[in-house]
Design a protein around this motif. Structure first.
Motif, PDB file in Angstrom:
ATOM      1  N   ALA D  47      11.567 -25.455 -37.453  1.00 53.67           N
ATOM      2  CA  ALA D  47      12.876 -26.252 -37.321  1.00 53.67           C
ATOM      3  C   ALA D  47      12.897 -26.468 -36.004  1.00 53.67           C
ATOM      4  O   ALA D  47      12.825 -25.924 -35.164  1.00 53.67           O
ATOM      5  CB  ALA D  47      14.057 -25.759 -38.012  1.00 53.67           C
ATOM      6  N   LYS D  48      14.015 -27.681 -35.627  1.00 52.27           N
ATOM      7  CA  LYS D  48      14.242 -27.979 -34.207  1.00 52.27           C
ATOM      8  C   LYS D  48      15.370 -27.204 -33.640  1.00 52.27           C
ATOM      9  O   LYS D  48      15.733 -26.977 -32.409  1.00 52.27           O
ATOM     10  CB  LYS D  48      14.716 -29.217 -34.155  1.00 52.27           C
ATOM     11  CG  LYS D  48      13.310 -30.668 -34.531  1.00 52.27           C
ATOM     12  CD  LYS D  48      13.985 -31.870 -34.190  1.00 52.27           C
ATOM     13  CE  LYS D  48      12.886 -32.752 -34.513  1.00 52.27           C
ATOM     14  NZ  LYS D  48      12.293 -32.883 -36.047  1.00 52.27           N
ATOM     15  N   GLY D  49      15.881 -26.605 -34.672  1.00 56.37           N
ATOM     16  CA  GLY D  49      17.223 -25.660 -34.463  1.00 56.37           C
ATOM     17  C   GLY D  49      17.748 -24.974 -35.574  1.00 56.37           C
ATOM     18  O   GLY D  49      17.494 -25.269 -36.578  1.00 56.37           O
ATOM     19  N   PRO D  50      18.915 -24.214 -35.356  1.00 59.19           N
ATOM     20  CA  PRO D  50      19.253 -23.446 -36.489  1.00 59.19           C
ATOM     21  C   PRO D  50      20.376 -24.555 -37.451  1.00 59.19           C
ATOM     22  O   PRO D  50      20.296 -24.502 -38.631  1.00 59.19           O
ATOM     23  CB  PRO D  50      20.442 -22.774 -36.056  1.00 59.19           C
ATOM     24  CG  PRO D  50      20.701 -22.934 -34.499  1.00 59.19           C
ATOM     25  CD  PRO D  50      19.439 -23.683 -34.107  1.00 59.19           C
ATOM     26  N   VAL D  74      27.280 -19.771 -38.603  1.00 57.51           N
ATOM     27  CA  VAL D  74      28.628 -20.559 -38.454  1.00 57.51           C
ATOM     28  C   VAL D  74      28.493 -21.252 -37.185  1.00 57.51           C
ATOM     29  O   VAL D  74      28.416 -22.442 -37.254  1.00 57.51           O
ATOM     30  CB  VAL D  74      29.736 -19.571 -38.596  1.00 57.51           C
ATOM     31  CG1 VAL D  74      30.930 -20.482 -38.332  1.00 57.51           C
ATOM     32  CG2 VAL D  74      29.859 -18.796 -39.779  1.00 57.51           C
ATOM     33  N   ASP D  75      28.481 -20.823 -36.105  1.00 53.67           N
ATOM     34  CA  ASP D  75      28.699 -21.530 -34.877  1.00 53.67           C
ATOM     35  C   ASP D  75      27.366 -22.231 -34.287  1.00 53.67           C
ATOM     36  O   ASP D  75      27.411 -23.553 -33.991  1.00 53.67           O
ATOM     37  CB  ASP D  75      28.999 -20.646 -33.595  1.00 53.67           C
ATOM     38  CG  ASP D  75      30.354 -19.876 -33.851  1.00 53.67           C
ATOM     39  OD1 ASP D  75      30.988 -20.112 -34.647  1.00 53.67           O
ATOM     40  OD2 ASP D  75      30.354 -18.574 -33.295  1.00 53.67           O
ATOM     41  N   GLY D  76      26.235 -21.979 -34.875  1.00 51.88           N
ATOM     42  CA  GLY D  76      25.115 -22.874 -34.565  1.00 51.88           C
ATOM     43  C   GLY D  76      24.504 -23.676 -35.675  1.00 51.88           C
ATOM     44  O   GLY D  76      23.764 -24.542 -35.403  1.00 51.88           O
ATOM     45  N   GLY D  77      25.457 -23.877 -36.830  1.00 49.52           N
ATOM     46  CA  GLY D  77      25.372 -25.166 -37.351  1.00 49.52           C
ATOM     47  C   GLY D  77      24.536 -25.111 -38.676  1.00 49.52           C
ATOM     48  O   GLY D  77      24.400 -26.105 -39.268  1.00 49.52           O
ATOM     49  N   ALA D  78      23.896 -23.749 -38.885  1.00 51.25           N
ATOM     50  CA  ALA D  78      23.003 -23.786 -40.110  1.00 51.25           C
ATOM     51  C   ALA D  78      23.697 -23.957 -41.142  1.00 51.25           C
ATOM     52  O   ALA D  78      23.129 -25.113 -42.208  1.00 51.25           O
ATOM     53  CB  ALA D  78      22.243 -22.213 -39.969  1.00 51.25           C
ATOM     54  N   GLN D  79      24.897 -23.254 -41.598  1.00 55.29           N
ATOM     55  CA  GLN D  79      25.545 -23.574 -42.970  1.00 55.29           C
ATOM     56  C   GLN D  79      26.064 -25.126 -42.999  1.00 55.29           C
ATOM     57  O   GLN D  79      25.860 -25.797 -43.904  1.00 55.29           O
ATOM     58  CB  GLN D  79      26.788 -22.785 -42.956  1.00 55.29           C
ATOM     59  CG  GLN D  79      27.905 -22.897 -44.066  1.00 55.29           C
ATOM     60  CD  GLN D  79      28.793 -22.078 -43.873  1.00 55.29           C
ATOM     61  OE1 GLN D  79      28.941 -21.148 -43.164  1.00 55.29           O
ATOM     62  NE2 GLN D  79      30.046 -22.408 -44.849  1.00 55.29           N
ATOM     63  N   ALA D  80      26.418 -25.652 -41.876  1.00 52.49           N
ATOM     64  CA  ALA D  80      27.122 -26.821 -41.988  1.00 52.49           C
ATOM     65  C   ALA D  80      25.974 -27.940 -42.267  1.00 52.49           C
ATOM     66  O   ALA D  80      26.366 -29.177 -42.656  1.00 52.49           O
ATOM     67  CB  ALA D  80      27.788 -27.194 -40.526  1.00 52.49           C
ATOM     68  N   SER D  81      24.731 -27.773 -41.864  1.00 52.35           N
ATOM     69  CA  SER D  81      23.744 -28.556 -42.040  1.00 52.35           C
ATOM     70  C   SER D  81      23.137 -28.920 -43.327  1.00 52.35           C
ATOM     71  O   SER D  81      22.604 -29.673 -43.807  1.00 52.35           O
ATOM     72  CB  SER D  81      22.552 -28.250 -41.155  1.00 52.35           C
ATOM     73  OG  SER D  81      21.673 -27.319 -41.679  1.00 52.35           O
TER      74      SER D  81
END
Lengths: 291, 291, 291, 291
Positions: D47-50, D74-81
């Motif tokens: 993956a390119k990022g979390p 949370v802050d790194g965006g995994a969930q949001a993605s």
């Protein structure tokens, strides 16, 4: 000196009133408006919000717990509104972690920060007879000293790191809880052998333990009088937890505090959270099959 | 009234002397002879042995522990020598089990038995200012009252079962130990965060905890002054164990007492048994990596 | 080898029977006569009293507690009746203090003394599958080895001081009690958050804790099945107290044992002394406001 | 099914590898790149990022603690993605508070959330033999079941609230710590009386306590072999604290956990935080004056 005051609860309101009586020019804010009006009647000015303290030299605050301090002082803009060189005089009982965080953020902002939690209940606050536990930089302490003198009978200094005063306050509250637990266990022992718990406490608090802490809580335990609550058991649990957290941060085992936290939880689980924290003594009695 | 007195140690000797000063006719016995001679010089008669008290109306005893009471009073014949209607006034700190056993055996023998352990150290005993914790039958208490008045400032009554006074004494000593442990943990917490333990204790014992127990032991903890021992740590361990045994007999959980017994054992294992029992505070400090 | 056996209770009777099955010539005594007759039917000889063992080479005893050992072995004359060179094989769970006293008195009398308490309940004793914890002088251990082999699956050696085996037995029982308390607290935690205590214990005792101690007591806790008692809670309290006394003699703080003693007392005070000691788990549940 | 995997540490990497072996199409991310390359070599996509998991049906994560989960998920965006209907399979040991917060935020976002912490160390993870403690909605559990089957020997279900699995994991770790403390105190008792601690543990873990937890940690305690650390003492302290916090949230007194927290702090204060958490046993030994 222009002084602000945030938090006009049962403790904060008489403390602020004593500042007015001592001649300080006071600007006040509180979430609910009634106590604000009472102080305005005494000569205070009402702030428009928690962020309306740009002109004060010292902002005193007396808020109930970490969450309220966070919401009013940090999120609510009180701290941010202060001018360079002003001092925030935080008199609340808060956690070590929040105390350290506030000390750092105030320093970063270029404003002073003094922690000054107090010993004493409402009637002591009204009489201006609080014992005040203060820590902070010497010049800041010197600047707020006249305010503290107006609110208390004595200011005790505990170091130049503000959080050190908070640790002392947590340590003192731990000692109070410990006195309650001690009398609870001792009374249960006496009663289990057919003796009078109140007779024992009467003797104890007239002799070796003739001090306010033991006499006050001893009378409540002897009479099993836990309402109305002067200080709720659920808040006692919180303070013991804060002492344990400070202990963990400093790698200090505190087995008495640990034992008490378990007993407070026992009391909470039996539905006694709204009683006075002297009801911690009920746990010892119940576990012994008494009462 | 003819009075006997057995056990002229650091406490017993001044107590007996106060009886002589108050005008009582005293016959005394002690294992070692030096204090006997001192009291004879004050007007006492020397008994030929622990069993030489056939003529006394009241036999007071102030012996150091269960084993000594057993060997002198029971095995040594003191109790057996008493005439019908005499009263044994046992002022020692002993176990609940021995207290109950003595109460039963005296009753069987047809003689009175009053338990009257005391609060106060040597200087208090010398001044006749002890607080006396008494229990026994009303007529027996009335008969020994003049003696107790000569030795103490006040007699507190705790029931008609003699052992109840012993339970109260153990409960009081538990409270003292608990005050030491509390200050030990609280000081360690303050010190671990860079504060002054002695400053904290100074504040504490000047305000909420301004009582003899806290001031006396607080000063020792603040100065880390544990020698010479006023009361040895090994004896403190014994008294906490006696409190726990009384708790077990009455089905009373005493988690503070349990915690302290473990800490006393820790101190013993580190070689601190001959220090004053205030050195219990060293355990909290050492476990926190302090000093 | 002529063997005596005293104490034919639920454990002693099958142990003695296994000695007969293994071919040993057995002379037996018990306070009540029924089990004596059962063993006579298997080929044993009945002793006339506890002091009727003058001819045996080894006298095994399996009595219930300190008081019974004292009354039968010491006061009842069993020990005194033994001939020079005989060995007393004491398999009871007794206090360290009594174990040390017996070791000394047997040595003084010129007879051997081996302590060999056992792990396992009645069904294990019947199957001759006990684990036997033995300590004593090498020659004495060698002499009793065939007896122990007939009663147990394995004999574990723990030193040449007999009392060392008693300490190991107390330590093992402490571990059992600790497993119960651990599952009690953990189950309460899971249940307080809406989980299934029995599901948790099922998982626990199928994986990391797949051992007899956890499976046996875990099932009782999961099903809250505390009757009939395999081992009464009041006896569990006694054994934890004996562990604590051994700890005090060795200056070993044992905070888990202290905590459990308080919890056992709590259970006793609520009237649960006759339940199986797994009911210690009820204390954790009740204190958490569960069930 | 397209699967994402975040957190390729000592546990996560073999778990992810087992998914690949089982035929799942895997996209992986890790803070450091080396383990990512290892898995790419096995067939995974990097993956390119979390926050690069928009296409996955299930995102598994195995991160080390609350702070890392917060920063990555949370802050790194995994969930949001994650897309609507996707499921986040969180296998980390985290606090009850964070578990509840994540359950709520995933539900709000319209994505599934399953908590599935594991029992077992690295070698167990490599063998695909973990015991997996799972909680969440039935349909979500069904969907991730094939993944869990590829990583573990068995999946245990603990309710439809994801946080319930986290409570069970904390309860299990509490039981492990409790086994260590128990063996530490028991060994100290045996050793203080001249016995062999290792002989005692050998017996104990061959009989009543013949389970992996006792055998693993018992061997370390018997040999006083606390390095290299399989699980650091400082992390053990953290997990016991998380159990206590969950206990406080549920009003569950946990005196064993409280005692252990104090003992962990004692160990930390003596500088043993980087040893294996079995070194908790050193505290009992040191307090008894041993070693």
């Amino acid at each position: 000196m222009k002084v602000g005051f945030i938090g006009l609860g049962t403790m904060g309101k008489p403390m602020a009133a004593n500042l007015i009586k001592a001649g300080f020019s006071l600007k006040v804010w509180n979430r609910s408006q009634a106590p604000v009006q009472d102080l305005v009647a005494l000569g205070a000015e009402a702030a428009k919000g928690p962020g309306d303290f740009a002109e004060v030299d010292v902002l005193a605050s007396m808020l109930s717990d970490d969450a309220t301090v966070q919401s009013v002082v940090v999120d609510g803009g009180a701290q941010a509104s202060l001018k360079a060189g002003a001092i925030h005089l935080n008199m609340a009982t808060i956690s070590l972690a929040l105390a350290q965080s506030l000390a750092a953020s105030h320093q970063q902002q270029g404003i002073g920060y003094v922690a000054a939690p107090v010993l004493g209940r409402v009637n002591v606050a009204e009489a201006g007879m609080l014992n005040i536990l203060a820590a902070g930089q010497g010049e800041h302490l010197a600047k707020v000293a006249p305010l503290l003198d107006a609110m208390g009978q004595k200011t005790w200094h505990f170091g130049d790191q503000p959080a050190q005063a908070n640790v002392v306050k947590l340590a003192a509250n731990f000692c109070l809880a410990s006195a309650i637990e001690t009398m609870g266990e001792a009374s249960a022992l006496v009663q289990a052998h057919g003796g009078s718990g109140s007779g024992f406490i009467q003797m104890l608090t007239s002799t070796l333990f003739a001090a306010p802490a033991y006499q006050n809580y001893g009378a409540m335990i002897a009479e099993q009088r836990y309402q109305p609550a002067g200080f709720k058991l659920s808040l006692g649990l919180k303070d013991v937890r804060l002492a344990l957290e400070a202990g963990e941060a400093g790698q200090v085992p505190m087995p008495f505090a640990s034992t008490m936290k378990d007993n407070f939880l026992d009391a909470m689980a039996q539905g006694d959270g709204d009683l006075d924290w002297a009801a911690l003594a009920k746990v010892a009695a119940r576990r012994a099959g008494l009462g």
